[in-house]
Design a protein around this motif. Sequence first.
Motif, short mmCIF file in Angstrom:
data_model
loop_
_atom_site.label_atom_id
_atom_site.label_comp_id
_atom_site.label_asym_id
_atom_site.label_seq_id
_atom_site.Cartn_x
_atom_site.Cartn_y
_atom_site.Cartn_z
N ARG A 71 0.83 -1.21 0.00
CA ARG A 71 0.00 0.00 0.00
C ARG A 71 0.85 1.25 0.00
O ARG A 71 0.51 2.26 -0.63
N SER A 98 3.82 1.78 -1.35
CA SER A 98 4.47 2.12 -2.61
C SER A 98 3.47 2.70 -3.62
O SER A 98 3.87 3.30 -4.60
N ARG A 99 2.18 2.52 -3.37
CA ARG A 99 1.18 3.10 -4.27
C ARG A 99 0.68 4.46 -3.78
O ARG A 99 -0.11 5.11 -4.46
N ALA A 100 1.09 4.87 -2.59
CA ALA A 100 0.64 6.14 -2.04
C ALA A 100 1.61 7.25 -2.43
O ALA A 100 2.73 6.99 -2.87
N SER A 156 9.53 1.07 0.73
CA SER A 156 8.35 1.56 0.01
C SER A 156 8.72 2.47 -1.16
O SER A 156 7.90 2.71 -2.03
N ARG A 178 7.62 -2.16 -9.45
CA ARG A 178 7.97 -0.82 -8.99
C ARG A 178 8.04 0.23 -10.10
O ARG A 178 7.46 1.31 -9.96
N THR A 199 4.60 1.37 -11.17
CA THR A 199 3.97 2.11 -10.08
C THR A 199 4.51 3.53 -10.01
O THR A 199 3.77 4.50 -9.89
N LEU A 206 2.52 7.14 -10.53
CA LEU A 206 2.51 8.22 -9.54
C LEU A 206 2.95 9.54 -10.17
O LEU A 206 2.41 10.59 -9.86
N ILE A 211 -3.72 0.78 -7.70
CA ILE A 211 -3.23 2.17 -7.59
C ILE A 211 -4.18 3.13 -8.29
O ILE A 211 -4.36 4.26 -7.83
N GLU A 224 -7.38 3.63 -6.09
CA GLU A 224 -7.03 4.35 -4.86
C GLU A 224 -6.86 5.85 -5.11
O GLU A 224 -7.11 6.66 -4.23
N HIS A 225 -6.39 6.19 -6.29
CA HIS A 225 -6.21 7.61 -6.62
C HIS A 225 -7.41 8.18 -7.37
O HIS A 225 -7.33 9.26 -7.95
#
Lengths: 251, 272
Positions: A81, A83-85, A112, B165, B168, B172, B202, B205-206
Amino acid sequence: MAEVILVVLQRTAAAPALLTAAERLAELAGGAHLSVLAAAAESIPQLRAAFARWQARPRPEPLPVRWHEAPGEPEAAIVARGSRADLIVAARPRDDDSPAVQVGFRAALLQSDRPVLVVPPEDVFRDALRTFGRRVAIAWREDVHTTRVVLPALRYVAAAEAVFVLAGMRPGRPIPAMPALLAERRVAAEMHLLPIGPGGLGEDLIDKVHELHADLLVMGAFAHTRLHDLVYGGVTRHVLACADLPVLMRF
Amino acid sequence: MPGVILAFLERPDSAASLLAGAEHLAGKLGNVQIAVLAVRVPPEAGIVPGEEVVPVRVAVRRRLQEQERTAALHAVFAPWAARLEAGGRLVRWCETEASTEQALVEWGSRADVVVLSRPEEPSLLTSQAALHAVLFGTDRPVLVIPPGSSASFGRRVALAWRDERPATRAVLSALRSLVPPEKVFVLAGVRPGEPPPRLPDILAEHGIAAELHVLEDSHGVSGAELLEKAHALGADLLVMGAYRHSPVREFLLGGVTRHMLMHADLPVLMRH
């Protein structure tokens, strides 16, 4: 599209401080979704109760909040969680923390890839956590860890009254100048040089932060491997041991 | 405090499309300035120290060539900058003599995002090395603009998704846009015997709604297939993780990254 702040709850006693700090951070960001993760094997009901008390506080507008529980593998949930924030809020470790709590904190900070707001969990700091972000100190080092934390930090310090740059100075080395990263963004920062002695920078850094009445410290986190174990660098270790203000860190 | 888009100008013929890309990106990010970097490569660059000395005559000629090239870049920059400044955008010209990789790592590391041109031909080694330095040496998101690209992008976004990663991190970065896309497509590969991919957490969530498109392939999804699908969906921007070539695992994935850096005909936002 919403900014997401992950709040990692582990020890019940620290929950009010973390939620308060996260709420302030969301305000500094100009709005964010809080994702609250109960990452503890046993105390989930207590964390749930602390969360409910915080959520019941009177507010002009309800906060966008989601609640998640990870009783099974808290560490994996924190990393996934986290690493996605956009940012993680976690409690500063304490000597009396259980090993599971320490592992959870290290996962948040070291695995993270995200900036982590390390919050002093003690109750005496609660009021300060409602208002931090007005006087921001940046512990500057010319390296990637520092750049990686200062760039996201700038999203939260746009409205700060004062920004201080604290840079270590070694004898015989050139005197550090205002970092280009800040100068080109026209951040009106005040530069303070700290001589680095044989004892390192940790204590002097915290002393200076107090002297300047800073209420948020931004710094890169350092760790290195020693015999298969990841050990925090000197200044990082010192700040994690005794910071009495929120610290935004990134590894 | 305005953020910084670093636009790296290298070839005069692709400078206009690069600047248009940077300008469009600035419109998406809001309060940002555009720093335009032109690097004059010193005559001795690329020569192993002590192995060879560049004769003075050659050195002078190479310096002159580099000055001419940066002057040509500046000639494209100047009218563009005047127009943007008239509109209130902060724009800077940054010129330095250094190795391209060194300058890009130094300036790129402290930018919020770096904008580069996709090399026109695979044989342009400097451009490839520059891309590599920025993607893997700066920790920053990189927007790669294809030559001759039209300026507009970011309305229909295709996301090449792997639950790892780099992807992701790329997502972001893409979320920094103030202007939400009209449509987001998630392109995810599936191999025989594997569970079908779902929409990545992800995004939900956003607060991003997206459409899932599964690409079946027993040998991993190729760059050509991703591009084909992106075009079929009318995407104007591709977002993806970038992978290095060296370790064995990354070598396999590096193929897609390499393919995009050579052939992508739409802007690609990449991050390692």
